[in-house]
Scaffold this active site. Structure first.
Site, PDB file in Angstrom:
ATOM      1  N   ASP A  21       0.855  -1.187   0.000  1.00 32.13           N
ATOM      2  CA  ASP A  21       0.000   0.000   0.000  1.00 32.13           C
ATOM      3  C   ASP A  21       0.892   1.239   0.000  1.00 32.13           C
ATOM      4  O   ASP A  21       2.086   1.141   0.253  1.00 32.13           O
ATOM      5  CB  ASP A  21      -0.864   0.027   1.271  1.00 32.13           C
ATOM      6  CG  ASP A  21      -0.004  -0.100   2.531  1.00 32.13           C
ATOM      7  OD1 ASP A  21       0.245  -1.232   2.945  1.00 32.13           O
ATOM      8  OD2 ASP A  21       0.431   0.938   3.056  1.00 32.13           O
ATOM      9  N   ASP A  80       1.735   4.607   2.058  1.00 34.64           N
ATOM     10  CA  ASP A  80       1.557   5.085   3.427  1.00 34.64           C
ATOM     11  C   ASP A  80       0.684   6.351   3.422  1.00 34.64           C
ATOM     12  O   ASP A  80       0.478   6.979   2.388  1.00 34.64           O
ATOM     13  CB  ASP A  80       2.926   5.341   4.069  1.00 34.64           C
ATOM     14  CG  ASP A  80       2.883   5.191   5.583  1.00 34.64           C
ATOM     15  OD1 ASP A  80       2.264   4.223   6.065  1.00 34.64           O
ATOM     16  OD2 ASP A  80       3.456   6.037   6.277  1.00 34.64           O
TER      17      ASP A  80
END
Ligand code: ZN
Length: 268
Positions: free
Chosen positions: A208, A210
Protein backbone atom coordinates in the site's frame (compact mmCIF):
# COMPACT_ATOMS: atom_id res chain seq x y z
CA UNK A 1 15.95 -35.89 7.18
CA UNK A 2 17.71 -32.61 7.71
CA UNK A 3 19.44 -32.14 11.03
CA UNK A 4 20.59 -28.60 10.59
CA UNK A 5 20.10 -25.67 8.26
CA UNK A 6 22.40 -23.20 6.54
CA UNK A 7 19.76 -20.64 5.54
CA UNK A 8 17.01 -19.15 7.67
CA UNK A 9 13.76 -17.60 6.46
CA UNK A 10 11.70 -15.46 8.83
CA UNK A 11 8.45 -14.66 7.16
CA UNK A 12 4.72 -14.62 7.06
CA UNK A 13 2.68 -17.78 7.12
CA UNK A 14 2.25 -19.62 3.86
CA UNK A 15 5.91 -20.48 3.50
CA UNK A 16 5.79 -24.02 4.95
CA UNK A 17 4.92 -25.53 1.61
CA UNK A 18 8.27 -24.29 0.28
CA UNK A 19 10.16 -26.98 2.13
CA UNK A 20 10.77 -30.57 1.08
CA UNK A 21 11.42 -33.21 3.77
CA UNK A 22 10.05 -30.72 6.27
CA UNK A 23 10.46 -31.56 9.91
CA UNK A 24 9.25 -29.52 12.87
CA UNK A 25 11.56 -28.60 15.72
CA UNK A 26 10.39 -27.37 19.08
CA UNK A 27 13.28 -25.21 20.26
CA UNK A 28 13.94 -23.06 23.24
CA UNK A 29 16.65 -20.45 23.78
CA UNK A 30 18.05 -18.39 26.66
CA UNK A 31 15.51 -15.79 25.49
CA UNK A 32 12.53 -18.11 25.63
CA UNK A 33 10.90 -20.00 22.77
CA UNK A 34 10.86 -18.58 19.22
CA UNK A 35 7.61 -17.40 17.62
CA UNK A 36 6.61 -20.98 16.82
CA UNK A 37 8.00 -24.41 16.03
CA UNK A 38 10.81 -24.13 13.50
CA UNK A 39 10.31 -26.03 10.25
CA UNK A 40 13.55 -27.46 8.86
CA UNK A 41 13.77 -28.88 5.35
CA UNK A 42 15.19 -28.38 1.88
CA UNK A 43 14.72 -26.07 -1.05
CA UNK A 44 16.61 -27.67 -3.92
CA UNK A 45 20.03 -28.52 -2.55
CA UNK A 46 19.91 -25.97 0.27
CA UNK A 47 18.97 -26.72 3.88
CA UNK A 48 16.53 -24.17 5.26
CA UNK A 49 14.91 -23.35 8.60
CA UNK A 50 11.67 -21.40 8.57
CA UNK A 51 10.13 -19.39 11.42
CA UNK A 52 6.76 -17.65 11.04
CA UNK A 53 7.60 -14.25 12.49
CA UNK A 54 4.17 -13.65 14.08
CA UNK A 55 3.51 -17.31 14.94
CA UNK A 56 1.27 -19.56 12.85
CA UNK A 57 -1.86 -18.09 14.38
CA UNK A 58 -0.45 -14.54 14.12
CA UNK A 59 -0.49 -14.17 17.89
CA UNK A 60 2.54 -11.88 18.19
CA UNK A 61 2.01 -8.23 17.23
CA UNK A 62 5.15 -6.48 15.90
CA UNK A 63 6.21 -5.06 19.28
CA UNK A 64 5.84 -8.44 21.00
CA UNK A 65 7.68 -10.77 18.58
CA UNK A 66 10.44 -12.75 20.33
CA UNK A 67 13.09 -11.35 17.99
CA UNK A 68 16.05 -12.48 20.09
CA UNK A 69 14.75 -16.04 20.44
CA UNK A 70 14.01 -16.31 16.69
CA UNK A 71 17.52 -15.39 15.55
CA UNK A 72 19.19 -17.35 18.34
CA UNK A 73 17.17 -20.44 17.38
CA UNK A 74 18.20 -20.08 13.74
CA UNK A 75 21.88 -19.70 14.61
CA UNK A 76 21.71 -22.71 16.93
CA UNK A 77 20.52 -24.80 13.96
CA UNK A 78 23.60 -23.75 11.98
CA UNK A 79 21.98 -20.93 10.02
CA UNK A 80 24.39 -18.20 8.88
CA UNK A 81 22.34 -16.45 6.15
CA UNK A 82 18.84 -15.11 6.81
CA UNK A 83 16.19 -13.90 4.35
CA UNK A 84 13.40 -11.82 5.84
CA UNK A 85 10.39 -11.20 3.60
CA UNK A 86 7.91 -8.66 4.95
CA UNK A 87 5.03 -6.38 4.00
CA UNK A 88 5.68 -2.63 3.93
CA UNK A 89 4.02 0.65 3.08
CA UNK A 90 5.55 2.84 0.39
CA UNK A 91 6.61 6.43 1.05
CA UNK A 92 7.04 7.09 -2.69
CA UNK A 93 4.21 7.60 -5.14
CA UNK A 94 6.27 5.89 -7.86
CA UNK A 95 6.69 2.65 -5.86
CA UNK A 96 3.18 1.23 -5.78
CA UNK A 97 1.69 -2.01 -4.47
CA UNK A 98 3.44 -5.06 -5.89
CA UNK A 99 6.88 -3.45 -5.90
CA UNK A 100 9.71 -5.35 -4.21
CA UNK A 101 12.16 -3.11 -2.36
CA UNK A 102 15.50 -4.50 -1.19
CA UNK A 103 16.51 -1.76 1.26
CA UNK A 104 20.13 -0.95 2.01
CA UNK A 105 19.46 1.26 5.03
CA UNK A 106 17.22 1.19 8.07
CA UNK A 107 15.85 3.90 10.37
CA UNK A 108 14.79 2.85 13.87
CA UNK A 109 11.63 4.59 15.03
CA UNK A 110 10.67 1.82 17.48
CA UNK A 111 10.72 2.33 21.22
CA UNK A 112 11.13 -0.01 24.14
CA UNK A 113 12.17 -3.08 22.15
CA UNK A 114 15.19 -4.99 23.40
CA UNK A 115 17.71 -4.58 20.59
CA UNK A 116 20.82 -6.37 21.85
CA UNK A 117 22.10 -9.71 23.08
CA UNK A 118 24.90 -7.92 24.90
CA UNK A 119 22.93 -6.03 27.52
CA UNK A 120 24.91 -7.39 30.47
CA UNK A 121 28.53 -8.25 31.22
CA UNK A 122 30.35 -5.64 29.16
CA UNK A 123 29.73 -3.43 26.15
CA UNK A 124 29.80 -4.86 22.62
CA UNK A 125 29.48 -2.26 19.85
CA UNK A 126 28.89 -3.86 16.46
CA UNK A 127 29.28 -1.98 13.20
CA UNK A 128 25.89 -1.23 11.67
CA UNK A 129 26.66 1.46 9.07
CA UNK A 130 25.54 -0.96 6.37
CA UNK A 131 22.84 -2.97 8.13
CA UNK A 132 22.15 -5.50 5.37
CA UNK A 133 24.30 -8.22 3.79
CA UNK A 134 25.69 -7.03 0.44
CA UNK A 135 25.74 -10.56 -1.00
CA UNK A 136 22.20 -11.31 0.13
CA UNK A 137 20.96 -8.00 -1.25
CA UNK A 138 22.52 -8.66 -4.66
CA UNK A 139 20.92 -12.11 -4.76
CA UNK A 140 17.53 -10.75 -3.72
CA UNK A 141 17.60 -7.98 -6.33
CA UNK A 142 18.60 -10.41 -9.10
CA UNK A 143 15.97 -12.97 -8.06
CA UNK A 144 13.21 -10.35 -7.92
CA UNK A 145 14.14 -8.93 -11.33
CA UNK A 146 14.32 -12.33 -12.98
CA UNK A 147 10.94 -13.15 -11.41
CA UNK A 148 9.41 -10.17 -13.21
CA UNK A 149 8.88 -7.99 -10.14
CA UNK A 150 9.10 -4.24 -10.26
CA UNK A 151 12.26 -4.09 -8.14
CA UNK A 152 13.92 -1.27 -6.22
CA UNK A 153 17.60 -1.83 -5.39
CA UNK A 154 18.27 0.15 -2.21
CA UNK A 155 16.42 2.68 -0.08
CA UNK A 156 15.75 3.20 3.59
CA UNK A 157 13.22 1.18 5.58
CA UNK A 158 11.72 3.13 8.48
CA UNK A 159 10.60 0.81 11.26
CA UNK A 160 7.83 2.24 13.42
CA UNK A 161 6.72 0.90 16.77
CA UNK A 162 3.12 0.24 15.75
CA UNK A 163 0.79 -1.50 15.98
CA UNK A 164 -0.94 1.62 14.65
CA UNK A 165 -0.05 2.92 11.20
CA UNK A 166 1.60 6.31 10.64
CA UNK A 167 -0.20 9.64 10.75
CA UNK A 168 -0.09 11.71 7.55
CA UNK A 169 2.37 14.12 9.16
CA UNK A 170 4.71 11.32 10.22
CA UNK A 171 4.47 9.75 6.82
CA UNK A 172 5.26 13.05 5.02
CA UNK A 173 8.16 13.61 7.42
CA UNK A 174 9.59 10.16 6.64
CA UNK A 175 9.25 10.80 2.91
CA UNK A 176 10.80 14.27 3.17
CA UNK A 177 13.91 12.70 4.69
CA UNK A 178 14.30 10.66 1.54
CA UNK A 179 13.25 7.38 3.14
CA UNK A 180 11.53 4.81 0.96
CA UNK A 181 9.32 2.34 2.83
CA UNK A 182 7.81 1.90 6.28
CA UNK A 183 7.28 -1.30 8.28
CA UNK A 184 7.00 -2.58 11.85
CA UNK A 185 9.22 -5.67 12.11
CA UNK A 186 12.54 -4.89 10.40
CA UNK A 187 14.03 -3.66 13.65
CA UNK A 188 15.45 -5.04 15.91
CA UNK A 189 15.56 -8.13 13.68
CA UNK A 190 18.33 -6.63 11.52
CA UNK A 191 20.60 -5.57 14.36
CA UNK A 192 20.13 -8.82 16.29
CA UNK A 193 21.18 -10.73 13.17
CA UNK A 194 24.27 -8.53 12.95
CA UNK A 195 25.05 -9.15 16.62
CA UNK A 196 25.09 -12.89 15.85
CA UNK A 197 27.31 -12.31 12.77
CA UNK A 198 24.53 -13.54 10.50
CA UNK A 199 23.93 -12.33 6.96
CA UNK A 200 20.54 -10.61 6.90
CA UNK A 201 18.54 -9.47 3.88
CA UNK A 202 15.06 -7.97 3.82
CA UNK A 203 12.72 -8.53 0.86
CA UNK A 204 10.00 -5.93 1.29
CA UNK A 205 6.73 -6.27 -0.62
CA UNK A 206 4.90 -2.96 -0.95
CA UNK A 207 1.24 -3.59 -0.09
CA UNK A 208 0.00 0.00 0.00
CA UNK A 209 0.97 3.64 -0.04
CA UNK A 210 1.56 5.08 3.43
CA UNK A 211 -0.82 7.75 4.75
CA UNK A 212 1.14 10.79 3.60
CA UNK A 213 1.50 9.66 -0.01
CA UNK A 214 -2.16 9.52 -0.95
CA UNK A 215 -5.09 11.69 -0.07
CA UNK A 216 -7.47 8.77 0.53
CA UNK A 217 -8.49 7.15 3.78
CA UNK A 218 -5.04 5.83 4.64
CA UNK A 219 -4.06 2.20 4.92
CA UNK A 220 -6.23 -0.39 6.66
CA UNK A 221 -5.17 -3.74 8.04
CA UNK A 222 -7.67 -5.51 5.76
CA UNK A 223 -6.08 -3.97 2.67
CA UNK A 224 -2.64 -5.13 3.72
CA UNK A 225 -3.78 -8.70 4.47
CA UNK A 226 -5.77 -8.97 1.25
CA UNK A 227 -2.91 -7.73 -0.87
CA UNK A 228 -0.40 -9.98 0.85
CA UNK A 229 -2.68 -13.01 0.39
CA UNK A 230 -2.95 -12.27 -3.34
CA UNK A 231 0.84 -12.18 -3.63
CA UNK A 232 1.89 -14.91 -1.24
CA UNK A 233 2.45 -17.53 -3.95
CA UNK A 234 4.67 -15.17 -5.93
CA UNK A 235 6.56 -14.25 -2.77
CA UNK A 236 7.13 -17.93 -2.04
CA UNK A 237 8.66 -18.35 -5.48
CA UNK A 238 10.86 -15.31 -4.98
CA UNK A 239 12.15 -16.49 -1.62
CA UNK A 240 12.71 -19.98 -3.00
CA UNK A 241 14.73 -18.58 -5.93
CA UNK A 242 16.76 -16.34 -3.63
CA UNK A 243 17.50 -19.20 -1.19
CA UNK A 244 18.92 -21.29 -4.01
CA UNK A 245 21.01 -18.39 -5.35
CA UNK A 246 22.67 -17.51 -2.03
CA UNK A 247 26.42 -18.21 -2.00
CA UNK A 248 27.54 -21.54 -0.52
CA UNK A 249 30.53 -19.84 1.13
CA UNK A 250 30.26 -16.38 2.64
CA UNK A 251 32.68 -13.78 1.29
CA UNK A 252 30.79 -10.75 2.68
CA UNK A 253 31.91 -8.93 5.87
CA UNK A 254 28.96 -10.18 7.99
CA UNK A 255 30.69 -13.27 9.34
CA UNK A 256 33.62 -11.28 10.76
CA UNK A 257 31.39 -8.75 12.58
CA UNK A 258 32.49 -9.99 15.98
CA UNK A 259 36.18 -10.50 15.24
CA UNK A 260 38.30 -8.92 17.96
CA UNK A 261 35.31 -8.17 20.22
CA UNK A 262 35.12 -9.71 23.67
CA UNK A 263 31.68 -11.27 24.05
CA UNK A 264 30.02 -11.65 27.45
CA UNK A 265 28.04 -14.69 26.22
CA UNK A 266 28.87 -17.73 24.16
CA UNK A 267 27.07 -17.93 20.83
CA UNK A 268 25.49 -21.17 19.62
ZN1 ZN B 1 26.65 -11.34 4.55
Amino acid sequence: MVNSAEIGVIGGSGFYSLLDDAEERVLTTPYGPPSDVVTVGRIGSRSVAFIPRHGRDHRFPPHDIPYRANLWALRSLGVRQVLAPSAVGSLRAEHGPGTIVIPDQIVDRTSGRVQTYYDKGGAVHVSFADPYCPSGRAVAVASARSGGWETVDGGALVVIEGPRFSTRAESRWFASNGWTIVGMTGFPEAVLARELALCYTTLSLVTDHDAGVETGEGVTHEEVLEFFAQNVARMRTLVSDAVQALPAERTCPCGSTLDGLKLPIELP
